[in-house]
Design a protein around this motif. Structure first.
Motif, PDB file in Angstrom:
ATOM      1  N   MET A   3       0.819  -1.210   0.000  1.00 28.21           N
ATOM      2  CA  MET A   3       0.000   0.000   0.000  1.00 28.21           C
ATOM      3  C   MET A   3       0.855   1.264   0.000  1.00 28.21           C
ATOM      4  SD  MET A   3      -3.111  -1.090   2.578  1.00 28.21           S
ATOM      5  CE  MET A   3      -3.546   0.572   2.936  1.00 28.21           C
ATOM      6  N   ARG A   4       2.096   1.164   0.452  1.00 28.90           N
ATOM      7  CA  ARG A   4       2.970   2.344   0.438  1.00 28.90           C
ATOM      8  C   ARG A   4       3.293   2.780  -0.987  1.00 28.90           C
ATOM      9  NH1 ARG A   4       7.847   1.011   4.464  1.00 28.90           N
ATOM     10  NH2 ARG A   4       8.712   0.586   2.436  1.00 28.90           N
ATOM     11  N   TYR A   5       3.170   1.885  -1.948  1.00 32.20           N
ATOM     12  CA  TYR A   5       3.572   2.171  -3.326  1.00 32.20           C
ATOM     13  C   TYR A   5       2.416   2.154  -4.324  1.00 32.20           C
ATOM     14  CZ  TYR A   5       7.814   0.887  -0.927  1.00 32.20           C
ATOM     15  OH  TYR A   5       8.817   0.824  -0.010  1.00 32.20           O
ATOM     16  N   VAL A   6       1.250   1.698  -3.887  1.00 33.84           N
ATOM     17  CA  VAL A   6       0.097   1.564  -4.774  1.00 33.84           C
ATOM     18  C   VAL A   6      -0.985   2.545  -4.325  1.00 33.84           C
ATOM     19  CG1 VAL A   6      -1.696  -0.023  -5.572  1.00 33.84           C
ATOM     20  CG2 VAL A   6       0.618  -0.851  -5.220  1.00 33.84           C
ATOM     21  N   LYS A   7      -1.633   3.153  -5.277  1.00 36.00           N
ATOM     22  CA  LYS A   7      -2.695   4.120  -4.990  1.00 36.00           C
ATOM     23  C   LYS A   7      -3.962   3.420  -4.502  1.00 36.00           C
ATOM     24  CE  LYS A   7      -0.501   7.723  -6.753  1.00 36.00           C
ATOM     25  NZ  LYS A   7       0.044   8.745  -5.901  1.00 36.00           N
ATOM     26  N   ASN A   8      -4.788   4.165  -3.784  1.00 33.13           N
ATOM     27  CA  ASN A   8      -6.071   3.683  -3.295  1.00 33.13           C
ATOM     28  C   ASN A   8      -7.104   3.862  -4.410  1.00 33.13           C
ATOM     29  OD1 ASN A   8      -8.391   3.031  -1.927  1.00 33.13           O
ATOM     30  ND2 ASN A   8      -8.220   4.646  -0.409  1.00 33.13           N
ATOM     31  N   THR A   9      -7.111   2.959  -5.346  1.00 38.32           N
ATOM     32  CA  THR A   9      -8.000   3.098  -6.503  1.00 38.32           C
ATOM     33  C   THR A   9      -9.455   2.784  -6.171  1.00 38.32           C
ATOM     34  OG1 THR A   9      -7.466   0.852  -7.218  1.00 38.32           O
ATOM     35  CG2 THR A   9      -6.181   2.653  -8.197  1.00 38.32           C
ATOM     36  N   ALA A  10      -9.697   1.965  -5.157  1.00 33.35           N
ATOM     37  CA  ALA A  10     -11.083   1.617  -4.815  1.00 33.35           C
ATOM     38  C   ALA A  10     -11.860   2.865  -4.405  1.00 33.35           C
ATOM     39  CB  ALA A  10     -11.108   0.574  -3.696  1.00 33.35           C
ATOM     40  N   SER A  11     -11.331   3.625  -3.472  1.00 31.23           N
ATOM     41  CA  SER A  11     -12.016   4.849  -3.030  1.00 31.23           C
ATOM     42  C   SER A  11     -12.104   5.868  -4.151  1.00 31.23           C
ATOM     43  CB  SER A  11     -11.286   5.457  -1.833  1.00 31.23           C
ATOM     44  OG  SER A  11     -11.445   4.655  -0.692  1.00 31.23           O
ATOM     45  N   SER A  12     -11.040   5.988  -4.894  1.00 31.82           N
ATOM     46  CA  SER A  12     -11.007   6.960  -5.983  1.00 31.82           C
ATOM     47  C   SER A  12     -12.050   6.637  -7.047  1.00 31.82           C
ATOM     48  CB  SER A  12      -9.616   6.987  -6.599  1.00 31.82           C
ATOM     49  OG  SER A  12      -9.548   7.928  -7.628  1.00 31.82           O
ATOM     50  N   ARG A  13     -12.152   5.389  -7.413  1.00 28.97           N
ATOM     51  CA  ARG A  13     -13.133   4.990  -8.434  1.00 28.97           C
ATOM     52  C   ARG A  13     -14.568   5.147  -7.936  1.00 28.97           C
ATOM     53  NH1 ARG A  13      -9.796  -0.177 -10.773  1.00 28.97           N
ATOM     54  NH2 ARG A  13      -8.316   1.075 -11.978  1.00 28.97           N
ATOM     55  N   LEU A  14     -14.782   4.922  -6.652  1.00 26.13           N
ATOM     56  CA  LEU A  14     -16.116   5.144  -6.099  1.00 26.13           C
ATOM     57  C   LEU A  14     -16.489   6.626  -6.170  1.00 26.13           C
ATOM     58  CD1 LEU A  14     -16.085   2.698  -3.062  1.00 26.13           C
ATOM     59  CD2 LEU A  14     -17.680   2.651  -4.993  1.00 26.13           C
ATOM     60  N   CYS A  15     -15.505   7.507  -5.978  1.00 23.45           N
ATOM     61  CA  CYS A  15     -15.756   8.947  -6.130  1.00 23.45           C
ATOM     62  C   CYS A  15     -16.129   9.268  -7.576  1.00 23.45           C
ATOM     63  CB  CYS A  15     -14.531   9.752  -5.714  1.00 23.45           C
ATOM     64  SG  CYS A  15     -14.224   9.762  -3.935  1.00 23.45           S
ATOM     65  N   TYR A  16     -15.419   8.676  -8.518  1.00 27.39           N
ATOM     66  CA  TYR A  16     -15.736   8.908  -9.935  1.00 27.39           C
ATOM     67  C   TYR A  16     -17.144   8.407 -10.261  1.00 27.39           C
ATOM     68  CZ  TYR A  16     -10.700   9.643 -10.523  1.00 27.39           C
ATOM     69  OH  TYR A  16      -9.416  10.093 -10.412  1.00 27.39           O
ATOM     70  N   LEU A  17     -17.503   7.254  -9.692  1.00 32.45           N
ATOM     71  CA  LEU A  17     -18.848   6.710  -9.917  1.00 32.45           C
ATOM     72  C   LEU A  17     -19.905   7.642  -9.310  1.00 32.45           C
ATOM     73  CD1 LEU A  17     -20.678   4.494 -11.009  1.00 32.45           C
ATOM     74  CD2 LEU A  17     -20.259   3.215  -8.895  1.00 32.45           C
TER      75      LEU A  17
END
Length: 165
Positions: free
Chosen positions: A15-29
């Motif tokens: 997680m230190r090197y990978v983005k939090n795409t789950a939360s981000s994609r939920l925002c886009y949705l």
């Protein structure tokens, strides 16, 4: 150390090197659902009912909503906890919005060509509720996921610091 603990530590360290795409994609949705709501409302042209201050305020709110949600989506990508509350607040406001414009439009009638016509038909009203409730759910879920992941990452980084000392 067991394999399960190893896997969990590896996942946390990743997680230190990978983005939090789950939360981000939920925002886009949430933004997409808000746009669908926006289009559904503003394509309607039933008499002059939509020419009022409530609709003008709704337009301004939609613009602010999309801006703040996009900014929050960028913040949660980096596990920033300070974006959790804005997501929760925006989610709650989306729920409140159900009882404002869509509900009032569904209950209102106008005269068009000498006939009383409902401003917002039931099918459109249900669609609007689904869009707003879905948007709210996405925002709240994005906030919850980010809160959990950000807390876990901070604890993990703290443990790494203790082990190094």
């Amino acid at each position: 150390m067991t394999q399960a603990m190893n896997d969990r530590e590896l996942k946390l360290d990743r997680m230190r090197y990978v983005k939090n795409t789950a939360s981000s994609r939920l925002c886009y949705l949430a933004i997409l659902l808000n746009v669908l709501y926006f289009v559904s409302i503003y394509k309607s042209d039933v008499g002059s009912w939509y020419y009022q201050i409530l609709v003008g305020g709704s337009i301004v709110y939609n613009l602010l909503f999309m801006l703040i949600t996009f900014l929050a989506s960028e913040g949660v990508k980096n596990y920033q906890k300070n974006f959790v509350w804005p997501l929760f607040i925006l989610g709650a406001l989306q729920i409140v919005r159900i009882f404002l414009l869509p509900t009032q439009a569904h209950q209102a009638t106008v005269k068009v060509g000498g006939e009383e016509v409902i401003v917002m038909q039931t099918a459109q009203y249900i669609r609007c509720i689904i869009y707003l409730a879905g948007s709210a759910a996405c925002l709240i879920l994005a906030g919850v996921i980010n809160q959990r992941k950000a807390s876990a990452l901070r604890r993990h980084i703290g443990n790494i610091g203790k082990e190094a000392a």
